[in-house]
Design a protein around this motif. Structure first.
Motif, PDB file in Angstrom:
ATOM      1  N   SER A 152      -8.230   3.507  -3.916  1.00 21.89           N
ATOM      2  CA  SER A 152      -9.142   2.824  -3.054  1.00 21.89           C
ATOM      3  C   SER A 152      -9.864   4.458  -2.590  1.00 21.89           C
ATOM      4  O   SER A 152      -9.376   4.778  -1.500  1.00 21.89           O
ATOM      5  N   GLU A 153     -10.918   4.730  -3.070  1.00 23.70           N
ATOM      6  CA  GLU A 153     -11.686   6.094  -2.743  1.00 23.70           C
ATOM      7  C   GLU A 153     -12.059   5.971  -1.151  1.00 23.70           C
ATOM      8  O   GLU A 153     -11.979   6.797  -0.493  1.00 23.70           O
ATOM      9  N   GLU A 154     -12.430   4.763  -0.994  1.00 24.00           N
ATOM     10  CA  GLU A 154     -13.118   4.617   0.645  1.00 24.00           C
ATOM     11  C   GLU A 154     -11.970   4.873   1.510  1.00 24.00           C
ATOM     12  O   GLU A 154     -12.187   5.322   2.469  1.00 24.00           O
ATOM     13  N   THR A 199       0.814  -0.983  -0.121  1.00 23.90           N
ATOM     14  CA  THR A 199      -0.092   0.112   0.116  1.00 23.90           C
ATOM     15  C   THR A 199       0.866   1.415  -0.059  1.00 23.90           C
ATOM     16  O   THR A 199       2.183   1.045   0.229  1.00 23.90           O
ATOM     17  N   SER A 230      -9.158   6.691   0.992  1.00 23.33           N
ATOM     18  CA  SER A 230      -8.345   8.098   0.458  1.00 23.33           C
ATOM     19  C   SER A 230      -9.106   9.281   1.436  1.00 23.33           C
ATOM     20  O   SER A 230     -10.060   9.067   2.168  1.00 23.33           O
TER      21      SER A 230
END
Length: 154
Positions: free
Chosen positions: A138-140, A116, A142
């Motif tokens: 991964s927008e969740e 990551t 971010s």
């Protein structure tokens, strides 16, 4: 040109700290709580070495051209951070060389199944490089400022 990744040495500290040419660059690269300017004698403590081992990308002459760290964050997950290429050496593909070597070393040393990283959204060159190397956003996970990206290693 051949490059080698090796554990960062105290002789590299002043060189790497010298790449941080402004308070903004230091905050962006190293995060809050790191002294500005970053004195060579405070480098190891400020970057939590050796808990978060640092790695230097060297050219054939032993000149330090890049730096990065990685540390295990959970079982099977290793985070890459503080990835930087010398401002004088940017635009020559060293970011790719550094990332490929850093990812390989992280997998080798931590048996990671996932890598990551976080990257500033306003750094499109880095975002594009990481995507090209297989990292997926991964927008969740971010924030409005930082894009969280992950890559499976297997």
């Amino acid at each position: 040109m051949d490059h080698v990744l090796q554990p960062v040495l105290p002789s590299h500290f002043a060189v790497i700290a010298g790449w941080l040419d402004s308070p903004e660059a230091t905050l962006r690269w190293a995060g809050p709580g790191v002294p500005i300017p970053l004195p060579a004698d405070a480098f190891a403590a400020a970057l939590a070495l050796p808990m978060r081992p640092g790695w230097a990308l060297l050219d054939a002459d032993g000149t330090c051209l890049g730096f990065g760290q990685f540390w295990q964050t959970a079982a099977g997950s290793t985070h890459l951070g503080r990835i930087i290429v010398s401002p004088q050496a940017r635009g020559r593909g060293l970011g790719r060389a550094l990332m490929m070597a850093l990812c390989a070393e992280a997998v080798r040393r931590t048996d990671a199944v996932q890598l990551t990283l976080k990257v500033y959204r306003h750094n499109p060159a880095a975002v594009a490089l990481y995507r090209d190397l297989g990292f997926v956003a991964s927008e969740e996970a971010s924030t409005p400022e930082l894009l969280f990206m992950a890559r499976r290693t297997a």
